[in-house]
Design an enzyme around this catalytic site. Structure first.
Site, PDB file in Angstrom:
ATOM      1  N   CYS A  42      19.781  11.403  12.674  1.00  0.00           N
ATOM      2  CA  CYS A  42      18.367  11.812  12.646  1.00  0.00           C
ATOM      3  C   CYS A  42      17.769  12.449  11.596  1.00  0.00           C
ATOM      4  O   CYS A  42      17.051  12.199  10.591  1.00  0.00           O
ATOM      5  CB  CYS A  42      17.867  12.354  14.052  1.00  0.00           C
ATOM      6  SG  CYS A  42      16.138  12.745  13.888  1.00  0.00           S
ATOM      7  N   CYS A  47      15.719   9.402  11.252  1.00  0.00           N
ATOM      8  CA  CYS A  47      14.245   9.785  11.484  1.00  0.00           C
ATOM      9  C   CYS A  47      13.440  10.626  10.554  1.00  0.00           C
ATOM     10  O   CYS A  47      12.283  10.241   9.988  1.00  0.00           O
ATOM     11  CB  CYS A  47      14.215  10.488  12.684  1.00  0.00           C
ATOM     12  SG  CYS A  47      15.236   9.939  14.097  1.00  0.00           S
ATOM     13  N   LYS A  50      13.417   8.924   6.748  1.00  0.00           N
ATOM     14  CA  LYS A  50      12.600   7.438   7.078  1.00  0.00           C
ATOM     15  C   LYS A  50      11.202   7.931   7.227  1.00  0.00           C
ATOM     16  O   LYS A  50      10.336   7.182   6.564  1.00  0.00           O
ATOM     17  CB  LYS A  50      13.225   6.799   8.237  1.00  0.00           C
ATOM     18  CG  LYS A  50      12.345   5.726   8.816  1.00  0.00           C
ATOM     19  CD  LYS A  50      12.616   5.039  10.220  1.00  0.00           C
ATOM     20  CE  LYS A  50      12.026   6.142  11.083  1.00  0.00           C
ATOM     21  NZ  LYS A  50      12.330   5.598  12.727  1.00  0.00           N
ATOM     22  N   TYR A 177      13.201  -2.247  15.382  1.00  0.00           N
ATOM     23  CA  TYR A 177      12.437  -1.345  14.647  1.00  0.00           C
ATOM     24  C   TYR A 177      12.838  -0.962  13.315  1.00  0.00           C
ATOM     25  O   TYR A 177      12.124  -0.758  12.383  1.00  0.00           O
ATOM     26  CB  TYR A 177      12.117  -0.232  15.571  1.00  0.00           C
ATOM     27  CG  TYR A 177      13.007   0.925  15.994  1.00  0.00           C
ATOM     28  CD1 TYR A 177      13.579   1.969  14.969  1.00  0.00           C
ATOM     29  CD2 TYR A 177      14.125   0.402  16.781  1.00  0.00           C
ATOM     30  CE1 TYR A 177      14.411   2.893  15.189  1.00  0.00           C
ATOM     31  CE2 TYR A 177      15.359   1.418  17.196  1.00  0.00           C
ATOM     32  CZ  TYR A 177      15.468   2.570  16.278  1.00  0.00           C
ATOM     33  OH  TYR A 177      16.417   3.341  16.478  1.00  0.00           O
ATOM     34  N   GLU A 181      10.566  -1.255  10.337  1.00  0.00           N
ATOM     35  CA  GLU A 181       9.765   0.070   9.440  1.00  0.00           C
ATOM     36  C   GLU A 181      10.061   0.026   8.058  1.00  0.00           C
ATOM     37  O   GLU A 181       9.465   0.294   7.180  1.00  0.00           O
ATOM     38  CB  GLU A 181      10.606   1.198  10.276  1.00  0.00           C
ATOM     39  CG  GLU A 181      10.090   1.440  11.552  1.00  0.00           C
ATOM     40  CD  GLU A 181      10.893   2.579  12.301  1.00  0.00           C
ATOM     41  OE1 GLU A 181      10.189   3.196  13.215  1.00  0.00           O
ATOM     42  OE2 GLU A 181      12.051   2.762  11.938  1.00  0.00           O
ATOM     43  N   ASP A 331      23.553   8.796  21.499  1.00  0.00           N
ATOM     44  CA  ASP A 331      23.759   7.309  21.212  1.00  0.00           C
ATOM     45  C   ASP A 331      25.106   6.736  21.353  1.00  0.00           C
ATOM     46  O   ASP A 331      25.439   5.570  21.721  1.00  0.00           O
ATOM     47  CB  ASP A 331      23.433   6.853  19.738  1.00  0.00           C
ATOM     48  CG  ASP A 331      22.090   7.201  19.248  1.00  0.00           C
ATOM     49  OD1 ASP A 331      21.299   7.506  20.264  1.00  0.00           O
ATOM     50  OD2 ASP A 331      21.756   6.883  18.168  1.00  0.00           O
ATOM     51  N   ALA A 369       7.750   5.527  19.583  1.00  0.00           N
ATOM     52  CA  ALA A 369       7.000   4.869  18.606  1.00  0.00           C
ATOM     53  C   ALA A 369       7.622   4.219  17.460  1.00  0.00           C
ATOM     54  O   ALA A 369       8.771   4.686  17.230  1.00  0.00           O
ATOM     55  CB  ALA A 369       6.300   6.223  17.698  1.00  0.00           C
ATOM     56  N   HIS A 463     -15.840  10.839  20.731  1.00  0.00           N
ATOM     57  CA  HIS A 463     -16.446   9.601  19.841  1.00  0.00           C
ATOM     58  C   HIS A 463     -16.887  10.307  18.474  1.00  0.00           C
ATOM     59  O   HIS A 463     -17.152  11.443  18.624  1.00  0.00           O
ATOM     60  CB  HIS A 463     -17.875   9.158  20.648  1.00  0.00           C
ATOM     61  CG  HIS A 463     -18.338   8.128  19.802  1.00  0.00           C
ATOM     62  ND1 HIS A 463     -17.888   6.736  19.784  1.00  0.00           N
ATOM     63  CD2 HIS A 463     -19.546   8.192  19.169  1.00  0.00           C
ATOM     64  CE1 HIS A 463     -18.780   6.105  18.863  1.00  0.00           C
ATOM     65  NE2 HIS A 463     -19.854   6.963  18.670  1.00  0.00           N
ATOM     66  N   GLU A 468     -10.810   6.250  21.847  1.00  0.00           N
ATOM     67  CA  GLU A 468     -11.786   6.310  23.156  1.00  0.00           C
ATOM     68  C   GLU A 468     -11.572   5.090  23.675  1.00  0.00           C
ATOM     69  O   GLU A 468     -12.036   4.989  25.154  1.00  0.00           O
ATOM     70  CB  GLU A 468     -12.983   6.770  22.617  1.00  0.00           C
ATOM     71  CG  GLU A 468     -13.724   5.603  21.580  1.00  0.00           C
ATOM     72  CD  GLU A 468     -15.216   6.055  21.265  1.00  0.00           C
ATOM     73  OE1 GLU A 468     -16.019   6.158  22.250  1.00  0.00           O
ATOM     74  OE2 GLU A 468     -15.364   6.169  19.997  1.00  0.00           O
TER      75      GLU A 468
END
Length: 480
Positions: A42, A47, A50, A177, A181, A331, A369, A463, A468
């Site tokens: 990571c 992570c 990246k 991913y 990415e 992992d 994500a 808003h 929203e």
């Protein structure tokens, strides 16, 4: 029996470091061995670097947006050498913090490779054997390179951060991913990006509607995405190959800091033949075709530890192997390959073993994500998964957000809720938008708490925001 340590941790990634520190805080005598750099995948090659590259790549579109909003700004070339120098300085800083945290917690650091000798003994590459009441394996994983002729000419995500030149063109092989990415990152940095994926759509396992919009957005930004396509053969390009392609040179080499990876070995490029019959020369080929646990030559079989068919260490809900004194997290167990999950597993291990509070690891409803461009945030069940379990309603809205519409961009966003017809619980949420990762972290709290669609409806909208839409979708788009 007397042991040298109460706990010996193998692996200095996020999970191993957290477990070592928290265990030491209970008064346990703890040591940790790391053969490469503290921080693991990571921090050093995943992570963190990246995400910094994601930030860097986003500025190419920001220049256009700024002009649309009235700013008189001019585009300039991306300086990979300047960025990379600062990137590695940041990684050095973070590694130093990890070492300082371990030292401050009283954890003994062993800069060596560790191999399990038996249920309570670890052999270090320094030639020393040490004993421990408990051993925790947290060695992580590494990228897999497919068995293709010429595959040794390519690189993996580990080497991207070490390139001494930014290639002019690159072929990315894979549809997960990591592949997707890096396609967005390198495209944003000015590289001509082609992506091959053998499947029907990228991001397998994610919501179909969401991954379809991500793929569409990637193509709109200039990524040459080929589905149902793979490499048949690759080799070092010849001068004749390059002349046929009209190949261009890479970006200027960084000055000052040596690197170990050139664009394609000797700079001639890589000739690739695809399953669709086409051939092309690329400066570089990046394989992002999966990862495998770091269990080779770790002494697992010799110690009698059960290893799965993918090389993963088999553990129970408490991260315990079939050898009672040996545990594994992260992992290397091939459960959920996410840094925060490895950290949670490390914390649960300490609760179980050192605090007398048996704590199973909770792998349900984990928000995640994907830092593609556009970004994807997700938590819970996909529409496809949910409808196979029970009747559901789908609340969905796709639109062009205010900031993109004003700037004249075509980017669309997606806000989607998967709702149980019977309980009204929100079973899943999927967002494709700028900052989707930030939004899904907060939505994840509500979904984890068991919020219903009516709970979302009772929440007043903020808003004007994209998010929203999550609380203003009153009628289902469809039932499934």
């Amino acid at each position: 029996m007397s042991f040298d340590y109460d706990l010996f941790v193998i692996g200095g990634g996020s999970g191993g470091v957290r477990a070592a520190r928290v265990a030491a805080a209970t008064g346990a005598k703890v040591a940790l061995a790391e053969e490469y750099r503290m921080g693991g995948t990571c921090v050093i090659r995943g992570c963190v670097p990246k995400k910094l590259m994601v930030f860097a790549s986003g500025y190419s579109e920001m220049f256009d947006d700024a002009r649309a909003y009235g700013w008189d700004v001019q585009d300039g070339p991306f300086d990979w050498g300047r960025f990379r120098k600062k990137l590695h300085a940041e990684l050095d800083r973070l590694e130093g913090i990890y070492r300082k945290l371990l030292d401050g917690s009283g954890v003994e650091i062993c800069d060596a490779r560790a191999v399990i000798k038996d249920a309570h003994t670890v052999s270090l590459s320094t030639g020393k054997d040490v004993t421990a009441k408990h051993i925790l394996v947290a060695t992580g994983g590494h990228p897999v390179v497919p068995e293709i002729d010429g595959a040794e000419l390519g690189i993996t995500s580990n080497e991207v951060f070490l390139l001494n030149e930014m290639p002019k063109s690159i072929l990315i092989v894979g549809g997960g991913y990591i592949a997707s990415e890096f396609a967005g990152i390198l495209n944003g940095l000015g590289v001509e990006v082609t992506q091959f994926y053998r499947g029907a759509q990228i991001l397998r396992g994610f919501d179909d509607e969401a991954r379809g919009l991500v793929a569409e957005g990637m193509r709109d930004k200039g990524i040459d995405l080929h589905l149902g396509t793979n490499i048949v053969e690759m080799r070092q390009a010849t001068a004749e190959d390059r002349n046929e392609e009209g190949h261009a040179e890479g970006m200027p080499m960084e000055q000052g800091r040596p690197a170990s990876v050139a664009p394609s070995g000797d700079g001639k490029g890589i000739w690739v033949k695809a399953t669709n019959g086409t051939t092309k020369v690329y400066d570089q080929v990046l394989f992002a075709t999966g990862r495998t646990p770091n269990t080779t030559n770790l002494g697992l079989q010799e110690a009698g530890i059960t290893v799965g068919r993918r090389g993963e260490i088999v553990v129970d809900e408490f991260s315990q192997t079939n050898i009672p004194s040996i545990y594994a997290i992260g992992d290397v167990t091939n459960r959920v390959q996410l840094t925060p999950v490895a950290i949670r597993e490390g914390m649960a291990f300490v609760e179980t073993v050192f605090k007398g509070n048996p704590t199973p690891v909770d792998h349900a409803l984990i928000p995640s994500a994907v830092f593609t461009q556009p970004e994807l945030g997700t938590v819970g069940l996909t529409e496809e998964e949910a409808r196979d379990i029970e009747p559901v309603e789908i609340y969905c809205s796709s639109f062009k957000p205010m900031n993109h519409a004003f700037a004249g961009r075509e980017d669309r966003v997606l806000m989607k809720l998967v709702v149980s017809k019977e309980t009204r619980k929100v079973l899943g949420c999927h967002i494709v938008a700028d900052h989707a990762g930030e939004m899904i972290q907060l939505v994840g709290i509500a979904v984890k708490m068991g919020a219903t669609k009516e709970d979302f409806d009772r929440t007043v909208a903020v808003h004007p925001t994209m998010a929203e839409e999550l609380v203003t979708m009153k009628e289902p788009l469809r039932s499934a």
